[in-house]
Motif scaffolding. Structure first.
Motif, mmCIF file in Angstrom:
data_model
loop_
_atom_site.group_PDB
_atom_site.id
_atom_site.type_symbol
_atom_site.label_atom_id
_atom_site.label_comp_id
_atom_site.label_asym_id
_atom_site.label_seq_id
_atom_site.Cartn_x
_atom_site.Cartn_y
_atom_site.Cartn_z
ATOM 1 N N UNK A 19 3.838 -17.392 -4.334
ATOM 2 C CA UNK A 19 3.737 -16.049 -4.912
ATOM 3 C C UNK A 19 2.278 -15.630 -5.095
ATOM 4 N N UNK A 20 1.433 -16.568 -5.478
ATOM 5 C CA UNK A 20 0.013 -16.247 -5.629
ATOM 6 C C UNK A 20 -0.603 -15.899 -4.277
ATOM 7 N N UNK A 21 -0.239 -16.640 -3.239
ATOM 8 C CA UNK A 21 -0.730 -16.334 -1.897
ATOM 9 C C UNK A 21 -0.248 -14.959 -1.451
ATOM 10 N N UNK A 22 1.011 -14.629 -1.773
ATOM 11 C CA UNK A 22 1.549 -13.324 -1.431
ATOM 12 C C UNK A 22 0.782 -12.210 -2.140
ATOM 13 N N UNK A 23 0.396 -12.457 -3.403
ATOM 14 C CA UNK A 23 -0.382 -11.458 -4.139
ATOM 15 C C UNK A 23 -1.700 -11.173 -3.427
ATOM 16 N N UNK A 24 -2.376 -12.228 -2.985
ATOM 17 C CA UNK A 24 -3.644 -12.034 -2.284
ATOM 18 C C UNK A 24 -3.450 -11.258 -0.989
ATOM 19 N N UNK A 25 -2.495 -11.672 -0.176
ATOM 20 C CA UNK A 25 -2.315 -11.011 1.121
ATOM 21 C C UNK A 25 -1.864 -9.562 0.947
ATOM 22 N N UNK A 26 -1.025 -9.313 -0.037
ATOM 23 C CA UNK A 26 -0.574 -7.954 -0.302
ATOM 24 C C UNK A 26 -1.732 -7.075 -0.764
ATOM 25 N N UNK A 27 -2.570 -7.614 -1.630
ATOM 26 C CA UNK A 27 -3.727 -6.866 -2.127
ATOM 27 C C UNK A 27 -4.686 -6.546 -0.989
ATOM 28 N N UNK A 28 -4.866 -7.504 -0.091
ATOM 29 C CA UNK A 28 -5.762 -7.280 1.047
ATOM 30 C C UNK A 28 -5.232 -6.145 1.916
ATOM 31 N N UNK A 29 -3.938 -6.149 2.176
ATOM 32 C CA UNK A 29 -3.346 -5.066 2.973
ATOM 33 C C UNK A 29 -3.516 -3.718 2.277
ATOM 34 N N UNK A 30 -3.335 -3.710 0.952
ATOM 35 C CA UNK A 30 -3.480 -2.461 0.195
ATOM 36 C C UNK A 30 -4.898 -1.928 0.287
ATOM 37 N N UNK A 31 -5.897 -2.795 0.087
ATOM 38 C CA UNK A 31 -7.291 -2.346 0.178
ATOM 39 C C UNK A 31 -7.629 -1.887 1.593
ATOM 40 N N UNK A 32 -7.051 -2.536 2.596
ATOM 41 C CA UNK A 32 -7.308 -2.126 3.977
ATOM 42 C C UNK A 32 -6.765 -0.723 4.214
ATOM 43 N N UNK A 33 -5.573 -0.448 3.707
ATOM 44 C CA UNK A 33 -5.000 0.898 3.861
ATOM 45 C C UNK A 33 -5.847 1.932 3.114
ATOM 46 N N UNK A 34 -6.306 1.579 1.919
ATOM 47 C CA UNK A 34 -7.149 2.505 1.151
ATOM 48 C C UNK A 34 -8.458 2.779 1.880
ATOM 49 N N UNK A 35 -9.052 1.721 2.458
ATOM 50 C CA UNK A 35 -10.304 1.891 3.202
ATOM 51 C C UNK A 35 -10.084 2.814 4.386
ATOM 52 N N UNK A 36 -8.993 2.600 5.100
ATOM 53 C CA UNK A 36 -8.701 3.426 6.257
ATOM 54 C C UNK A 36 -8.497 4.890 5.856
ATOM 55 N N UNK A 37 -7.810 5.115 4.760
ATOM 56 C CA UNK A 37 -7.594 6.480 4.281
ATOM 57 C C UNK A 37 -8.909 7.140 3.881
ATOM 58 N N UNK A 38 -9.779 6.374 3.214
ATOM 59 C CA UNK A 38 -11.079 6.921 2.808
ATOM 60 C C UNK A 38 -11.934 7.244 4.022
ATOM 61 N N UNK A 39 -11.881 6.402 5.024
ATOM 62 C CA UNK A 39 -12.656 6.630 6.249
ATOM 63 C C UNK A 39 -12.147 7.884 6.971
ATOM 64 N N UNK A 40 -10.844 8.013 7.060
ATOM 65 C CA UNK A 40 -10.268 9.167 7.756
ATOM 66 C C UNK A 40 -10.572 10.476 7.034
ATOM 67 N N UNK A 41 -10.622 10.419 5.694
ATOM 68 C CA UNK A 41 -10.923 11.636 4.939
ATOM 69 C C UNK A 41 -12.415 11.934 4.912
ATOM 70 N N UNK A 42 -13.233 10.970 5.305
ATOM 71 C CA UNK A 42 -14.679 11.173 5.341
ATOM 72 C C UNK A 42 -15.369 10.952 4.006
ATOM 73 N N UNK A 43 -14.675 10.377 3.050
ATOM 74 C CA UNK A 43 -15.242 10.110 1.727
ATOM 75 C C UNK A 43 -16.013 8.795 1.770
ATOM 76 N N UNK A 44 -17.328 8.880 1.972
ATOM 77 C CA UNK A 44 -18.131 7.670 2.167
ATOM 78 C C UNK A 44 -18.256 6.842 0.891
#
Length: 90
Positions: A19-44
């Motif tokens: 479960x702890x490993x799942x928390x890490x991998x899930x969090x990483x995916x979430x931050x990756x999606x947030x980064x991608x959204x920020x990049x697409x919106x142009x918010x540096x």
């Protein structure tokens, strides 16, 4: 279910670790999606903070053993390329 006490404990511990490993991998995916959204919106500014959080989380996951070091390096590289794509376009 196991009959031996030590094996029962090991089963419980393995579940906790999973479960702890799942928390890490899930969090990483979430931050990756947030980064991608920020990049697409142009918010540096948001992209910078999300990239920093993502790299920190990946490093922690690698240190804890939730992620293989090569997988962590690959994810960090992909995040850096994604992040650099915004500054190159400006």
């Amino acid at each position: 279910m196991a009959n031996i006490d030590s094996q029962k404990k090991r089963i419980l511990r393995a579940e906790r670790e999973r479960l702890e490993n799942r928390r890490y991998t899930s969090t990483i995916r979430t931050y990756f999606r947030r980064l991608q959204a920020a990049v697409e919106s142009g918010d540096t500014e948001t992209a910078d903070t999300e990239h920093l959080q993502l790299v920190r989380t990946i490093d922690k996951a690698v240190k804890r053993g939730a992620l293989h070091r090569n997988a962590g390096a690959r994810k960090k590289s992909r995040a850096a390329k994604l992040r650099a794509g915004t500054t190159a376009g400006e």
